[in-house]
Design a protein around this motif. Sequence first.
Motif, PDB file in Angstrom:
ATOM      1  N   GLY A  10     -24.160 -32.890 -61.212  1.00 24.18           N
ATOM      2  CA  GLY A  10     -25.152 -33.611 -62.005  1.00 24.18           C
ATOM      3  C   GLY A  10     -26.430 -33.848 -61.220  1.00 24.18           C
ATOM      4  O   GLY A  10     -27.536 -33.730 -61.753  1.00 24.18           O
ATOM      5  N   ILE A  11     -26.273 -34.156 -59.940  1.00 24.64           N
ATOM      6  CA  ILE A  11     -27.448 -34.372 -59.086  1.00 24.64           C
ATOM      7  C   ILE A  11     -28.236 -33.083 -58.921  1.00 24.64           C
ATOM      8  O   ILE A  11     -29.467 -33.079 -59.015  1.00 24.64           O
ATOM      9  CB  ILE A  11     -27.009 -34.939 -57.715  1.00 24.64           C
ATOM     10  N   ILE A  12     -27.544 -31.979 -58.691  1.00 25.13           N
ATOM     11  CA  ILE A  12     -28.216 -30.687 -58.534  1.00 25.13           C
ATOM     12  C   ILE A  12     -29.003 -30.341 -59.792  1.00 25.13           C
ATOM     13  O   ILE A  12     -30.162 -29.936 -59.726  1.00 25.13           O
ATOM     14  CB  ILE A  12     -27.192 -29.575 -58.206  1.00 25.13           C
ATOM     15  N   TYR A  13     -28.380 -30.506 -60.937  1.00 21.97           N
ATOM     16  CA  TYR A  13     -29.043 -30.190 -62.207  1.00 21.97           C
ATOM     17  C   TYR A  13     -30.276 -31.067 -62.401  1.00 21.97           C
ATOM     18  O   TYR A  13     -31.352 -30.576 -62.756  1.00 21.97           O
ATOM     19  CB  TYR A  13     -28.050 -30.370 -63.365  1.00 21.97           C
ATOM     20  N   GLU A  14     -30.135 -32.358 -62.159  1.00 21.30           N
ATOM     21  CA  GLU A  14     -31.261 -33.279 -62.323  1.00 21.30           C
ATOM     22  C   GLU A  14     -32.393 -32.959 -61.358  1.00 21.30           C
ATOM     23  O   GLU A  14     -33.567 -33.024 -61.725  1.00 21.30           O
ATOM     24  CB  GLU A  14     -30.805 -34.728 -62.134  1.00 21.30           C
ATOM     25  N   LEU A  15     -32.072 -32.614 -60.112  1.00 24.06           N
ATOM     26  CA  LEU A  15     -33.103 -32.263 -59.141  1.00 24.06           C
ATOM     27  C   LEU A  15     -33.840 -30.986 -59.540  1.00 24.06           C
ATOM     28  O   LEU A  15     -35.053 -30.881 -59.369  1.00 24.06           O
ATOM     29  CB  LEU A  15     -32.513 -32.126 -57.739  1.00 24.06           C
ATOM     30  N   LEU A  16     -33.110 -30.024 -60.067  1.00 23.33           N
ATOM     31  CA  LEU A  16     -33.766 -28.798 -60.542  1.00 23.33           C
ATOM     32  C   LEU A  16     -34.708 -29.099 -61.713  1.00 23.33           C
ATOM     33  O   LEU A  16     -35.826 -28.585 -61.764  1.00 23.33           O
ATOM     34  CB  LEU A  16     -32.723 -27.756 -60.946  1.00 23.33           C
ATOM     35  N   LEU A  17     -34.264 -29.932 -62.642  1.00 24.53           N
ATOM     36  CA  LEU A  17     -35.125 -30.297 -63.770  1.00 24.53           C
ATOM     37  C   LEU A  17     -36.365 -31.052 -63.304  1.00 24.53           C
ATOM     38  O   LEU A  17     -37.477 -30.800 -63.787  1.00 24.53           O
ATOM     39  CB  LEU A  17     -34.356 -31.155 -64.775  1.00 24.53           C
ATOM     40  N   LYS A  18     -36.184 -31.961 -62.353  1.00 23.65           N
ATOM     41  CA  LYS A  18     -37.317 -32.706 -61.813  1.00 23.65           C
ATOM     42  C   LYS A  18     -38.299 -31.763 -61.131  1.00 23.65           C
ATOM     43  O   LYS A  18     -39.513 -31.896 -61.288  1.00 23.65           O
ATOM     44  CB  LYS A  18     -36.822 -33.768 -60.828  1.00 23.65           C
ATOM     45  N   HIS A  19     -37.773 -30.785 -60.394  1.00 23.10           N
ATOM     46  CA  HIS A  19     -38.624 -29.802 -59.719  1.00 23.10           C
ATOM     47  C   HIS A  19     -39.427 -28.990 -60.739  1.00 23.10           C
ATOM     48  O   HIS A  19     -40.626 -28.770 -60.556  1.00 23.10           O
ATOM     49  CB  HIS A  19     -37.762 -28.885 -58.851  1.00 23.10           C
ATOM     50  N   ILE A  20     -38.758 -28.575 -61.799  1.00 22.47           N
ATOM     51  CA  ILE A  20     -39.440 -27.804 -62.849  1.00 22.47           C
ATOM     52  C   ILE A  20     -40.576 -28.625 -63.459  1.00 22.47           C
ATOM     53  O   ILE A  20     -41.703 -28.135 -63.606  1.00 22.47           O
ATOM     54  CB  ILE A  20     -38.438 -27.354 -63.934  1.00 22.47           C
TER      55      ILE A  20
END
Length: 77
Positions: A10-20
């Motif tokens: 969940g953290i990885i997914y959220e960090l990727l979305l934040k980066h995008i």
Amino acid sequence: MKHNKKRNVGIIYELLLKHICTKLLEGNKKEAKVATKIIENHFKQGTELYKEFRLFNALAKSTVSDTFITYKLLSLN
């Protein structure tokens, strides 16, 4: 800190979305596209990350009124 892959996905997914989102706001579409491709390739249906992410979402969005059930769900390995 102890490794817990149930939360890490969940953290990885959220960090990727934040980066995008950050890169799009900066006008850097190229880097946003790279992160989008990572999500598309690694979180697509049938992959282990997809299965773990669905489990993470189910746990994150569920409501449980009994504290014993909550404890048992969180202590599963």
